[in-house]
Design a protein around this motif. Structure first.
Motif, PDB file in Angstrom:
ATOM      1  N   TYR A  30      92.859  59.119  62.610  1.00 37.66           N
ATOM      2  CA  TYR A  30      91.916  59.536  61.577  1.00 37.66           C
ATOM      3  C   TYR A  30      90.990  60.622  62.106  1.00 37.66           C
ATOM      4  CZ  TYR A  30      87.968  59.467  58.414  1.00 37.66           C
ATOM      5  OH  TYR A  30      86.966  59.847  57.567  1.00 37.66           O
ATOM      6  N   GLN A  31      90.480  60.437  63.323  1.00 37.74           N
ATOM      7  CA  GLN A  31      89.596  61.438  63.926  1.00 37.74           C
ATOM      8  C   GLN A  31      90.313  62.779  64.061  1.00 37.74           C
ATOM      9  OE1 GLN A  31      88.608  59.355  67.532  1.00 37.74           O
ATOM     10  NE2 GLN A  31      86.669  58.581  66.694  1.00 37.74           N
ATOM     11  N   LYS A  32      91.576  62.735  64.469  1.00 38.35           N
ATOM     12  CA  LYS A  32      92.336  63.970  64.634  1.00 38.35           C
ATOM     13  C   LYS A  32      92.561  64.663  63.286  1.00 38.35           C
ATOM     14  CE  LYS A  32      96.330  65.983  66.739  1.00 38.35           C
ATOM     15  NZ  LYS A  32      96.908  66.065  68.031  1.00 38.35           N
ATOM     16  N   ARG A  33      92.876  63.899  62.248  1.00 34.54           N
ATOM     17  CA  ARG A  33      93.051  64.491  60.920  1.00 34.54           C
ATOM     18  C   ARG A  33      91.771  65.153  60.430  1.00 34.54           C
ATOM     19  NH1 ARG A  33      95.757  59.722  60.257  1.00 34.54           N
ATOM     20  NH2 ARG A  33      94.120  58.785  58.971  1.00 34.54           N
ATOM     21  N   MET A  34      90.646  64.509  60.656  1.00 34.16           N
ATOM     22  CA  MET A  34      89.373  65.075  60.211  1.00 34.16           C
ATOM     23  C   MET A  34      89.035  66.347  61.010  1.00 34.16           C
ATOM     24  SD  MET A  34      88.243  63.413  57.657  1.00 34.16           S
ATOM     25  CE  MET A  34      89.959  63.370  57.181  1.00 34.16           C
ATOM     26  N   LYS A  35      89.332  66.346  62.295  1.00 32.91           N
ATOM     27  CA  LYS A  35      89.111  67.536  63.131  1.00 32.91           C
ATOM     28  C   LYS A  35      89.973  68.684  62.629  1.00 32.91           C
ATOM     29  CE  LYS A  35      89.654  69.093  67.865  1.00 32.91           C
ATOM     30  NZ  LYS A  35      90.019  68.720  69.220  1.00 32.91           N
ATOM     31  N   ASN A  36      91.232  68.392  62.327  1.00 34.38           N
ATOM     32  CA  ASN A  36      92.138  69.429  61.816  1.00 34.38           C
ATOM     33  C   ASN A  36      91.678  69.940  60.453  1.00 34.38           C
ATOM     34  OD1 ASN A  36      93.747  69.254  64.070  1.00 34.38           O
ATOM     35  ND2 ASN A  36      95.208  67.860  63.135  1.00 34.38           N
ATOM     36  N   ARG A  37      91.156  69.053  59.620  1.00 41.12           N
ATOM     37  CA  ARG A  37      90.662  69.464  58.302  1.00 41.12           C
ATOM     38  C   ARG A  37      89.459  70.397  58.443  1.00 41.12           C
ATOM     39  NH1 ARG A  37      89.789  65.039  53.932  1.00 41.12           N
ATOM     40  NH2 ARG A  37      91.917  65.599  53.422  1.00 41.12           N
ATOM     41  N   ARG A  38      88.535  70.062  59.368  1.00 42.27           N
ATOM     42  CA  ARG A  38      87.369  70.931  59.580  1.00 42.27           C
ATOM     43  C   ARG A  38      87.811  72.304  60.087  1.00 42.27           C
ATOM     44  NH1 ARG A  38      85.380  66.122  61.549  1.00 42.27           N
ATOM     45  NH2 ARG A  38      85.782  66.726  63.706  1.00 42.27           N
ATOM     46  N   ALA A  39      88.766  72.327  61.017  1.00 44.38           N
ATOM     47  CA  ALA A  39      89.252  73.605  61.542  1.00 44.38           C
ATOM     48  C   ALA A  39      89.930  74.415  60.446  1.00 44.38           C
ATOM     49  CB  ALA A  39      90.227  73.356  62.694  1.00 44.38           C
ATOM     50  N   PHE A  40      90.722  73.769  59.606  1.00 42.19           N
ATOM     51  CA  PHE A  40      91.408  74.463  58.526  1.00 42.19           C
ATOM     52  C   PHE A  40      90.402  75.049  57.541  1.00 42.19           C
ATOM     53  CE2 PHE A  40      93.252  74.612  54.310  1.00 42.19           C
ATOM     54  CZ  PHE A  40      94.400  75.354  54.542  1.00 42.19           C
ATOM     55  N   MET A  41      89.433  74.241  57.128  1.00 42.32           N
ATOM     56  CA  MET A  41      88.439  74.715  56.167  1.00 42.32           C
ATOM     57  C   MET A  41      87.635  75.878  56.727  1.00 42.32           C
ATOM     58  SD  MET A  41      88.792  73.123  53.353  1.00 42.32           S
ATOM     59  CE  MET A  41      87.273  73.413  52.482  1.00 42.32           C
TER      60      MET A  41
END
Length: 101
Positions: A30-41
C-alpha cells in the motif's frame, strides 16, 4: 491496524487469519502504491500545470521538488525513462482513440 481496516478494507476475520509477515507485506505494498501515485501526479499533472500556467515560474518546477520522498530511491534513470516512454505511448493511444470516436 488502521491501514488494514481503512485503506485496505480488510475485515477483522481476514486480519485475524493473516500472519504478521502477510500484514506487513500488504502495508508495504500500500505504501509503495501511494508513493507511486504521488510521483505520477507530480510528474504528469501538478508540475506541467504549474509550468504552463498563465504566469509560469522563472525556473521550471520539477516533480522531484514537489514530492521529494517519492523520488529518493528505487527509481533508476533507466526505469524512469521506461516509465516516461510508457506514459507517452499511453497518451498517443488515447489521442488516437479520441480521433476515431
Amino acid at each position: 491496524m488502521p491501514v488494514l481496516y481503512g485503506e485496505l478494507g480488510l475485515s477483522g476475520t481476514e486480519i485475524a487469519q493473516m500472519t504478521p509477515w502477510e500484514a506487513e507485506r500488504r502495508i508495504k505494498g500500500y505504501q509503495k502504491r501511494m508513493k507511486n501515485r504521488r510521483a505520477f501526479m507530480a510528474s504528469f499533472v501538478t508540475a506541467p500545470v504549474i509550468n504552463s500556467g498563465f504566469r509560469a515560474p522563472k525556473h521550471a518546477v520539477l516533480p522531484e521538488r514537489l514530492v521529494p520522498d517519492a523520488f529518493r530511491k528505487g527509481v533508476t534513470p533507466s526505469k524512469r525513462k521506461r516509465l516516461m516512454e510508457f506514459a507517452e505511448e499511453m497518451e498517443r493511444r488515447r489521442a488516437l482513440n479520441r480521433g476515431n470516436a
